[in-house]
Design a protein around this motif. Structure first.
Motif, short mmCIF file in Angstrom:
data_model
loop_
_atom_site.label_atom_id
_atom_site.label_comp_id
_atom_site.label_asym_id
_atom_site.label_seq_id
_atom_site.Cartn_x
_atom_site.Cartn_y
_atom_site.Cartn_z
N PHE A 485 -4.38 0.66 -6.25
CA PHE A 485 -4.77 -0.57 -5.55
C PHE A 485 -6.12 -0.40 -4.87
O PHE A 485 -6.95 -1.29 -4.86
CB PHE A 485 -3.69 -0.89 -4.52
CG PHE A 485 -3.85 -2.20 -3.81
CD1 PHE A 485 -3.15 -3.31 -4.22
CD2 PHE A 485 -4.69 -2.33 -2.71
CE1 PHE A 485 -3.27 -4.52 -3.56
CE2 PHE A 485 -4.83 -3.52 -2.04
CZ PHE A 485 -4.11 -4.63 -2.47
N GLN A 510 -6.06 -2.46 -10.48
CA GLN A 510 -5.17 -3.54 -10.13
C GLN A 510 -6.00 -4.67 -9.52
O GLN A 510 -7.19 -4.56 -9.34
CB GLN A 510 -4.12 -3.04 -9.13
CG GLN A 510 -3.30 -1.86 -9.66
CD GLN A 510 -2.35 -1.36 -8.62
OE1 GLN A 510 -1.80 -2.11 -7.84
NE2 GLN A 510 -2.11 -0.06 -8.61
N GLU A 514 -1.42 -7.92 -8.62
CA GLU A 514 -0.65 -6.90 -7.92
C GLU A 514 -0.63 -7.16 -6.41
O GLU A 514 0.36 -6.92 -5.74
CB GLU A 514 -1.23 -5.51 -8.23
CG GLU A 514 -0.92 -5.00 -9.62
CD GLU A 514 -1.80 -5.64 -10.67
OE1 GLU A 514 -2.77 -6.35 -10.30
OE2 GLU A 514 -1.54 -5.43 -11.88
N PHE A 515 -1.77 -7.63 -5.87
CA PHE A 515 -1.85 -7.95 -4.45
C PHE A 515 -0.82 -9.02 -4.09
O PHE A 515 -0.03 -8.88 -3.16
CB PHE A 515 -3.26 -8.44 -4.12
CG PHE A 515 -3.43 -8.88 -2.68
CD1 PHE A 515 -3.72 -7.96 -1.69
CD2 PHE A 515 -3.32 -10.22 -2.33
CE1 PHE A 515 -3.89 -8.36 -0.38
CE2 PHE A 515 -3.49 -10.63 -1.02
CZ PHE A 515 -3.77 -9.69 -0.05
N GLU A 518 2.82 -7.81 -4.37
CA GLU A 518 3.27 -7.01 -3.24
C GLU A 518 3.59 -7.89 -2.04
O GLU A 518 4.58 -7.68 -1.34
CB GLU A 518 2.22 -5.95 -2.88
CG GLU A 518 2.66 -5.04 -1.76
CD GLU A 518 2.20 -3.61 -1.98
OE1 GLU A 518 2.64 -2.74 -1.22
OE2 GLU A 518 1.42 -3.35 -2.90
N GLY A 621 3.21 -3.20 -5.79
CA GLY A 621 2.32 -4.00 -6.62
C GLY A 621 2.80 -4.14 -8.05
O GLY A 621 2.46 -5.11 -8.74
#
Length: 793
Positions: A485, A510, A514-515, A518, A621
């Motif tokens: 990340f 990523q 992915e942010f 999460e 993520g």
């Protein structure tokens, strides 16, 4: 009449003989003659004699029962039977042998044993032909350790650096002759980093490159093979059950740029370019005449010599990095630059999440450009190379600035006209359509190019200024680590509360997906063994998550490395507690939370330890929320970490709760051994960490696997039991692995009698290979590496 009766009797006897061979084993005293075969239990593979097209020669081989022309292994490949006679049987000394018409042995397994055995040969549903002792079950020989031209699921290719021993694919001479051909293929680690390589009579023909292994998942989840053909091509095929044919999934080399060293030293290849070869910036053709004629063999030479202290680096994006890299594990990319700049012999560096830093000190050869995958290469140039471009850069900057101002004015006019016509509501809409990024309130984030608002509940909204102050402007001294990340920093808020600040890197593999994943996942979870998300920050191009601070860092930081002072604190009781804590966190994700979540990236660096050494699972993520009726999901985008991926996920893209159980099993064995799976290799036994655990446990010597500093006869039973639980978790078939709630019952002792685990599929190697443009992390073993249904770029 009597002749017909005789023929009938012969046919009956042949039928009886064939019927006696309809099992999957060949015992002593039994012979197989053409057209008799033995078949694996599920009728997937057969062992028998075959004749290639356009020849009368016959060979003993293994082939698919449903596609008998697809031969996956050949015994007597250089000593064919010249007629219809011949047989395969077990010799008196316990070897599998092929006899010709005069009962002379033309091929043998050549196993030597000092004690009398009761041998039996069995063909498994994996396609592996195993010679073993029936009483003890000990394997004496197997075809998977002696491959021909095809790599199958579960098979390994390996290289032992210390002994030089390799397991390689060897091509047929041609389509009608399975004899050993000119091309060999396998794993090569001699250049510094493991990579797939094809040789043509010992000369390099093609290599995958470091950090550029990718998975290409077929549309079905069936059988997949990788064949090295007589032309030197590695062809990936998948069985199309509906059409009853083999579909070609990928083929390497795939274009001119895949030929080894196509553009010579310091030359770069682009298959879409014209010409395909160019020199790196700061270099020029060694021979202008040859270069102009399309002969790039001699490559390029440097225009201005390096000055050491005053040099800089040119960034080349998305390359197959040069051959002969020297790896050096590091979690911080900036460290690579500093180390290379401080070493006058270093001419280039690169960073890859799988490997860490890579350095080059001699020449840069065999690079090519990719569209999306690949690694960024930083080539060292004299300071004068950068000075000569200063004026041109100034013109570019001025042009871009003027253009930006003009476009901004035009957009403002358009926005003002829209506002005037449609009012404030339309104004907000136009801002979103223009792709702006802003915060609507403390409970929702609206992101660039996102049409949805993502509710993050009551999480606190932090400003970028607040976080910059808390981390001393993200100073390197506050850097805790770096993942896929981006970097993670320690911060201290104005109220003295310590926090961990996870900042999305602009160069991260990523990104927004992915942010957001999460935020969505972890904001809905709360458990003592999951890290707590405190808030988020989205301002301009910054995307940041704020977590509770873990003073004892991650499990890998504490567990690995013989000189690590914190490792001495991790006695057996503490390690056992950490194992159970991780298991409870997984149970919460799988069963007890209001969402059903598969983590997909469980590994030591994603397990954090609080002040009381309690484990907390982090980094969601890659997590996936499962629906109530789903038991598994297939994906073409394989994400996760090399060495911790379940076989069915890495090879076929299928993941489930049992995928996390596999990763947990690897974690258990790592915690017991105190060694990292992807970096461990037992030179004496030629085994990986998982293979070493299996061998020592199955031989009743499990305590020898335990790290010496904690190994004790007083706790031997508990430790060996824990090894067995770990081995149950890393079994090849997901159906054989226990569910996480069962694993916890085993760990706690509620389940007293444990099942006997099956031998892990990766027991004799380093581990599996990593995926494509998805997250790839951790380093390769320096000695052996498993290749399981993969494509190399």
């Amino acid at each position: 009449m009597s002749r017909r009766i005789t023929q009938l009797i012969v046919l009956i006897l042949q039928s009886i003989a064939c019927m006696s061979l309809q099992n999957d084993t060949l015992s002593a005293g039994v012979m197989i003659r053409h057209p008799q075969t033995i078949a694996s239990q599920k009728q997937i593979y057969k062992l028998g004699f075959f004749t290639p097209p356009n020849t009368t020669n016959r060979y003993l081989g293994i082939f698919f029962a449903f596609s008998q022309e697809t031969v996956v292994w050949v015994a007597n490949r250089d000593t064919p039977l010249k007629d219809s006679s011949g047989a395969v049987t077990l010799s008196r000394d316990g070897n599998l042998i092929v006899l010709d018409g005069t009962n002379q042995t033309i091929w043998s397994t050549n196993v030597t044993t000092t004690s009398p055995i009761n041998p039996v040969v069995q063909i498994l549903d994996t396609g592996n032909l195993v010679l073993r002792e029936e009483a003890s079950g000990d394997t004496l020989w197997e075809s998977f350790s002696h491959p021909t031209d095809i790599l199958m699921q579960g098979m390994t290719l390996s290289q032992n650096v210390k002994t030089g021993k390799q397991s390689l694919l060897t091509s047929w001479k041609n389509a009608t002759d399975p004899g050993i051909g000119s091309f060999t293929g396998g794993l090569d680690v001699t250049s510094g980093i493991p990579q797939l390589v094809i040789w043509n009579e010992g000369r390099l023909h093609w290599r995958s490159g470091a950090g550029n292994f990718i998975y290409s998942t077929p549309q079905n989840n069936g059988l997949v093979t990788l064949t090295l053909n007589s032309s030197g091509c590695a062809i990936r095929k998948a069985w199309n059950g509906a059409e009853k044919r083999w579909d070609v999934v990928a083929e390497y080399p795939e274009n001119e740029c895949d030929g080894y060293g196509k553009c010579g030293p310091f030359g770069n290849c682009n298959a879409l370019g014209s010409p395909i070869c160019t020199c790196f910036r700061g270099f020029e053709p060694t021979n202008e005449d040859e270069w102009g004629r399309g002969n790039w063999t001699n490559g390029c030479r440097r225009r201005n010599q390096l000055q050491c202290g005053d040099d800089g680096f040119e960034r080349l994006r998305r390359l197959k990095v040069p051959d002969f890299a020297k790896p050096s594990p590091s979690r911080v990319q900036d460290e690579c630059r500093t180390r290379c700049l401080g070493n006058c012999s270093c001419i280039a560096y690169a960073y890859d999440n799988n490997i860490g830093c890579m350095f080059w000190s001699d020449t840069l050869i065999d690079t090519r450009e990719f569209d999306s995958v690949g690694v960024d290469l930083y080539v060292r140039l004299s300071a004068s190379e950068f000075d000569s471009h200063t004026e041109r850069k100034l013109y570019i900057i001025i042009g871009v600035t003027v253009g930006f101002v003009c476009i901004s004015v035009m957009m403002f006019i358009a926005w003002w006209l829209i506002v005037k016509r449609k009012g404030n509501r339309a104004q907000d809409s136009s801002i979103m359509e223009a792709g702006q990024m802003f915060m609507t309130d403390s409970t929702a984030i609206v992101l660039k190019n996102e049409s949805k608002e993502v509710n993050i509940g009551d999480l606190t909204k932090f400003t970028f200024e607040m976080l910059a102050n808390a981390t001393n402007q993200f100073h390197v001294d506050n850097l805790l680590g770096r993942g896929g990340f981006g970097p993670v920093y320690k911060g201290v808020l104005a109220n003295k509360k310590e926090i961990a600040v996870k900042r999305l890197s602009a160069e991260s593999g990523q990104g927004m997906q992915e942010f957001m994943n999460e935020v969505i996942v972890i904001s809905k979870l709360q458990h003592r063994n999951l890290v707590k998300l405190l808030g988020g920050c989205v301002e301009k191009e910054e995307k940041i998550l704020i977590y509770e601070y873990m003073p004892n860092k991650s499990l890998d930081a504490c567990l690995f490395g013989s000189t690590n002072p914190t490792k001495k604190l991790l006695d057996w009781n503490m390690r056992s507690s950490i194992i159970e804590g991780i298991g409870r966190g997984i149970l919460y994700l799988h069963r007890d939370s209001r969402l059903r979540i598969i983590h997909r990236d469980l590994k030591p660096s994603n397990v954090l330890l609080d002040q009381g050494w309690n484990p907390k699972i982090s980094d969601f993520g890659m997590a996936r929320i499962f629906g109530g009726n789903e038991d598994h999901v297939s994906t073409a985008r394989v994400v996760g970490t090399y060495g911790y991926m379940a076989p069915e996920y890495g090879m076929e893209g299928r993941f489930s709760e049992k995928s996390d159980v596999y990763s947990f099993g690897v974690l258990i064995l790592e915690i017991i051994k105190g060694k990292k799976n992807t970096r461990y290799f037992n030179d004496e036994l030629s085994l990986s960490l998982i293979g070493c655990a299996w061998k020592m446990w199955s031989e009743g010597d499990g305590l020898s696997f335990v790290e010496e500093s904690i190994a004790s006869r007083e706790t031997e039973e508990e430790m060996v039991r824990c090894i067995q639980i770990g081995l149950l978790c890393v079994q090849e078939s997901p159906n054989n692995r226990p569910a996480i709630q069962t694993v916890l019952s085993m760990l706690s002792g509620e389940i007293v009698e444990l099942p006997v685990p099956k031998q892990p599929v990766f027991a004799e190697n380093g581990s599996t290979l990593g995926p494509n443009g998805s997250t790839q992390q951790n380093v390769y073993s320096n000695n052996e590496l498993t290749l399981s249904v993969l494509d190399g770029r």
